[in-house]
Design a protein around this motif. Structure first.
Motif: not given
Length: 207
Positions: A165, A106, A47-48, A52-53
């Protein structure tokens, strides 16, 4: 490029590149080095962006060290992992007009390029990666950045995604969003195709 042009913005992992198991193994290995549960870490990583994870699953760890380990594991995967493009991906990308499509991922560009080289996929002029933006999906920033570089009206951009996402990011950017390669459409998807190959004629028709 005229204001009447349409553009296509592709997610990479799970959309063009069948690298889900590779990413799962990389994140499980990373989690193991930190004494964390691999499945829980991977669920967050889906999701990130990586930075951010790390903040979410290992807030006390040094982000630079976390990233260095992830980079090493991913580099090893690019060199030795077994993966490939989804059926029809190469033909689709080669059929798209130059300057009318981009990758929005990402991941990091050099790893995407390494995977594309190994699978024979063409790389577009524009790649918006994790290092290109301050906010990752589901923020609209990555997709808006791609549109900006291409000189595209967001309303004339088609986003091809597989993850919820990414769907949220594309819709928040004011773009049309289609999903591929999943059993069911993610919430917010405006069209859904079971496979990328099934979607390819419709994507070309959009452009």
């Amino acid at each position: 490029m005229t204001s009447e042009s349409n553009f296509v913005l592709f997610d990479v992992d799970g959309t063009l590149m069948d690298a889900v198991e590779n990413q799962r193994r990389v994140w499980h290995a990373w989690a193991g080095r930190h004494g964390l549960d691999g499945a829980e870490v991977y669920a967050v990583a889906l999701r990130t962006r990586p930075v951010e994870t790390f903040a979410a699953v290992a807030p006390g760890a040094d982000p630079a060290e976390c990233l260095a380990l992830l980079h090493a594991l991913e580099d090893e995967d690019v060199r030795t992992g077994v993966y490939g493009a989804f059926a029809g991906a190469g033909e689709l990308l080669r059929a798209l007009p130059t300057g009318r499509w981009a990758l929005v991922t990402s991941n990091y560009e050099h790893r995407v390029r390494g995977r594309f080289e190994r699978t024979g996929l063409p790389v577009p002029e524009v790649v918006v990666d994790a290092a290109s933006v301050a906010e990752g999906k589901p923020s609209p920033v990555p997709y808006l950045r791609a549109a900006e570089i291409l000189g595209a009206d967001p309303a004339r951009c088609l986003v091809i995604e597989d993850a919820p996402s990414g769907v949220r990011a594309g819709r928040a950017a004011g773009m049309t969003v289609w999903t591929v390669n999943t059993a069911t459409a993610a919430e917010g998807s405006q069209r859904h195709f079971a496979t990328l190959a099934e979607a390819a004629p419709e994507i070309l028709a959009w452009v």
